[in-house]
Design an enzyme around this catalytic site. Sequence first.
Site, short mmCIF file in Angstrom:
data_model
loop_
_atom_site.label_atom_id
_atom_site.label_comp_id
_atom_site.label_asym_id
_atom_site.label_seq_id
_atom_site.Cartn_x
_atom_site.Cartn_y
_atom_site.Cartn_z
N GLY A 8 0.86 -1.20 0.00
CA GLY A 8 0.00 0.00 0.00
C GLY A 8 0.88 1.23 0.00
CB ALA A 9 2.52 3.03 -2.57
CB VAL A 12 -0.54 5.38 5.93
CG1 VAL A 12 0.22 4.54 6.94
CG2 VAL A 12 -1.55 6.25 6.65
CE LYS A 38 -2.43 5.98 -4.81
NZ LYS A 38 -3.22 5.64 -3.62
CB THR A 128 -7.31 2.58 11.00
OG1 THR A 128 -6.24 3.54 11.08
CG2 THR A 128 -8.21 2.71 12.21
CE LYS A 217 -5.37 5.87 13.58
NZ LYS A 217 -4.52 7.04 13.48
CB CYS A 273 -8.69 9.17 9.76
SG CYS A 273 -7.33 8.52 8.79
NE ARG A 343 -7.84 10.29 1.44
CZ ARG A 343 -7.00 9.36 1.89
NH1 ARG A 343 -7.24 8.07 1.68
NH2 ARG A 343 -5.91 9.70 2.54
P1 NAD Z 1 -4.70 5.28 0.54
O1 NAD Z 1 -5.96 4.99 -0.14
O2 NAD Z 1 -3.99 6.57 0.31
O3 NAD Z 1 -3.63 4.13 0.24
C1 NAD Z 1 -3.94 2.75 0.29
C2 NAD Z 1 -3.21 2.07 -0.86
O4 NAD Z 1 -3.32 0.66 -0.73
C3 NAD Z 1 -3.77 2.42 -2.24
O5 NAD Z 1 -2.75 3.02 -3.03
C4 NAD Z 1 -4.23 1.07 -2.81
O6 NAD Z 1 -4.03 0.96 -4.20
C5 NAD Z 1 -3.33 0.11 -2.05
N1 NAD Z 1 -3.82 -1.28 -2.04
C6 NAD Z 1 -5.06 -1.74 -1.78
N2 NAD Z 1 -5.09 -3.08 -1.86
C7 NAD Z 1 -3.83 -3.49 -2.17
C8 NAD Z 1 -3.21 -4.76 -2.38
N3 NAD Z 1 -3.92 -5.90 -2.28
N4 NAD Z 1 -1.90 -4.81 -2.69
C9 NAD Z 1 -1.18 -3.66 -2.79
N5 NAD Z 1 -1.70 -2.43 -2.61
C10 NAD Z 1 -3.01 -2.34 -2.28
O7 NAD Z 1 -5.00 5.13 2.11
P2 NAD Z 1 -4.21 5.82 3.34
O8 NAD Z 1 -4.76 7.17 3.60
O9 NAD Z 1 -2.75 5.63 3.13
O10 NAD Z 1 -4.71 4.89 4.54
C11 NAD Z 1 -4.28 3.55 4.64
C12 NAD Z 1 -4.69 3.01 6.01
O11 NAD Z 1 -4.05 3.76 7.03
C13 NAD Z 1 -6.19 3.11 6.30
O12 NAD Z 1 -6.56 2.00 7.08
C14 NAD Z 1 -6.31 4.38 7.13
O13 NAD Z 1 -7.41 4.36 8.00
C15 NAD Z 1 -5.02 4.34 7.93
N6 NAD Z 1 -4.51 5.66 8.35
C16 NAD Z 1 -4.57 6.73 7.51
C17 NAD Z 1 -4.05 7.96 7.93
C18 NAD Z 1 -4.09 9.19 7.04
O14 NAD Z 1 -3.81 10.27 7.53
N7 NAD Z 1 -4.40 9.07 5.76
C19 NAD Z 1 -3.44 8.07 9.18
C20 NAD Z 1 -3.39 6.93 9.99
C21 NAD Z 1 -3.91 5.74 9.56
C1 UDX Z 2 -6.10 12.43 12.01
C2 UDX Z 2 -5.38 12.22 13.35
O1 UDX Z 2 -4.98 13.49 13.87
C3 UDX Z 2 -4.17 11.34 13.16
O2 UDX Z 2 -3.56 11.07 14.42
C4 UDX Z 2 -4.61 10.03 12.52
O3 UDX Z 2 -3.50 9.19 12.30
C5 UDX Z 2 -5.33 10.29 11.20
O4 UDX Z 2 -6.44 11.17 11.44
P1 UDX Z 2 -5.71 13.98 9.90
O5 UDX Z 2 -7.10 13.60 9.54
O6 UDX Z 2 -4.64 13.86 8.87
O7 UDX Z 2 -5.21 13.14 11.16
O8 UDX Z 2 -5.71 15.52 10.37
P2 UDX Z 2 -6.08 16.26 11.74
O9 UDX Z 2 -5.04 17.27 11.99
O10 UDX Z 2 -6.41 15.35 12.83
O11 UDX Z 2 -7.40 17.07 11.33
C6 UDX Z 2 -8.62 16.41 11.05
C7 UDX Z 2 -9.69 17.44 10.77
O12 UDX Z 2 -10.05 18.16 11.94
C8 UDX Z 2 -9.28 18.49 9.74
O13 UDX Z 2 -10.35 18.78 8.88
C9 UDX Z 2 -8.94 19.68 10.60
O14 UDX Z 2 -9.05 20.90 9.93
C10 UDX Z 2 -9.97 19.55 11.71
N1 UDX Z 2 -9.57 20.24 12.94
C11 UDX Z 2 -8.47 19.83 13.62
C12 UDX Z 2 -10.33 21.30 13.41
O15 UDX Z 2 -11.34 21.68 12.80
N2 UDX Z 2 -9.94 21.92 14.57
C13 UDX Z 2 -8.85 21.53 15.27
O16 UDX Z 2 -8.57 22.15 16.32
C14 UDX Z 2 -8.09 20.45 14.78
#
Ligand code: NAD
Ligand code: UDX
EC number: 1.1.1.22
Length: 457
Positions: A8-9, A12, A38, A128, A217, A273, A343
């Site tokens: 997954g690229a 995260v 990607k 997650t 989480k 998230c 998103r």
């Molecule tokens: P994303 O959609 O940006 O990336 C996920 C990637 O996984 C995609 O590029 C997809 O093509 C790939 N994928 C799916 N199935 C696959 C497979 N079988 N083999 C190889 N690649 C595959 O998602 P993200 O935002 O990086 O989030 C990933 C996870 O991390 C989620 O569970 C999310 O809840 C969690 N998370 C996200 C954040 C955030 O800030 N975005 C923070 C903490 C945790």
């Molecule tokens: C969140 C968590 O912070 C992170 O720990 C987890 O791994 C992924 O989800 P993210 O969604 O990237 O991170 O951004 P975050 O800074 O938490 O903000 C989330 C939303 O809340 C944004 O729309 C932000 O603008 C809003 N926000 C945040 C507020 O409206 N007020 C605040 O004081 C803080």
Amino acid sequence: MRNILGIGAGYVGGPTMAVIADQCPEHKVTVVDINHAKIDAWNSDQLPIFEPGLDDLIQRVRGRNLFFTTDVEQAIREADIIFVSVNTPTKTYGEGAGLAADLQFWEKTARQIREFSSESKIVVEKSTVPVRTAVAMERILNDKDSDLHFDVLSCPEFLAEGTAIRDLEEPDRVLIGGRHETESGRAAMQTLHDIFAHWVPPERILHSNVWSAELSKLASNAFLAQRVSSINAISAICEKTQADISEVSRAIGLDQRIGSRFLNASVGFGGSCFKKDLLNLVYLCRFYGLEEAAEYWMWVVKFNEYQMNRFVDRILRKMFNTINGKRIVLFGFAFKANTGDTRESPAIHVTHRLLEERAEVVITDPRAIPNARKDLQGCNATFCEDPYEAVQGAHAIAVMTEWDLYRQLDYQRIYDAMEKPAFVFDGRNILDHQGLFEMGFHVFPIGKQALSHFSNR
Ligand code: NAD
Ligand code: UDX
């Protein structure tokens, strides 16, 4: 030397594996994704995501000990440790639709790991997932007809977008959930611990059982989202009572038990998230018969929807109950500053509601226009890179994202270019409201008194 694989690229997987590669130069780190475009982007100068500091980091490690590929089979075969960061979106079909996490990508990954492995491996949940997902993974991976053994660890990722590299390099904590009760579980936890110990102080690396790690989480995101909904609920009462949300936030935040961070009132929270993880928690509570706990968390989501609607209702009311044909410029479309990610951005909901009222919506954002175009495909919104061009003939500006850029614009020039009366709805409280008012704008912040020339007459 170990072979570390990230599956997954995305937002995260890319940054996380890049930081591991940077901090552990003796290990080879490979990142695979099924999305060829990607991976091509990760191998080019136009990375698929924007994160401060990411370009420099990738320049430093790509080709040294960090490699991006679509060859899932070979990558799995070579790996000793596999971090899985695939997407786990809200299910849109069948049982749990609209609430539960869709684990199909996670499960497909587990099946691929089993299929292509010829040696035992450690599998790390970075995605997650609902609490107890690791049991399903262990059952899929540890086929009774095979001699191979897979230890499944939970190591949830806490990075926030826009600060991902800093969060990864200096995490508040790293949480490793594993099976203390087995020797191989303890050894797997130690192996993962040793990777993070390259740069994370030992007191910040926590060990727990797998279920606590998985649930921590969801709980962490639920608490953070609840905090935003709480301050937004206070912002609503501020607007009715002449209390000022910035003064209230400061006063409550100085109580060390509460703390001052994450108390910015806003148009609402967005991002991939918070809503997804809250809904997942609601689903799990219901699944275990905890209806009151489910309702409690559901209100955090509902309140966020109310806050976004309240913002649009105010625009409509203050602009004489009609915005039909009026040009309204959204300053920002990303769900927060310093990312191009849109998103679940509140800007999406606000745009749809403004279009329903037949406003002419113009969107400007320094990073998010490509994603905004995809989000609004088929909608009658227009996009404009240059904020000065966007405001020509506009009736109102609505600040959706707290980009620094919007604090620094020449608002006299903007005022001169707009229709009068000129309105500003500051959904992030980032502008100089008094200064704008003195220029002639009618200013409507969140949780603060409006500064309107009409009400003063
Ligand atoms: P994303 O959609 O940006 O990336 C996920 C990637 O996984 C995609 O590029 C997809 O093509 C790939 N994928 C799916 N199935 C696959 C497979 N079988 N083999 C190889 N690649 C595959 O998602 P993200 O935002 O990086 O989030 C990933 C996870 O991390 C989620 O569970 C999310 O809840 C969690 N998370 C996200 C954040 C955030 O800030 N975005 C923070 C903490 C945790
Ligand atoms: C969140 C968590 O912070 C992170 O720990 C987890 O791994 C992924 O989800 P993210 O969604 O990237 O991170 O951004 P975050 O800074 O938490 O903000 C989330 C939303 O809340 C944004 O729309 C932000 O603008 C809003 N926000 C945040 C507020 O409206 N007020 C605040 O004081 C803080």
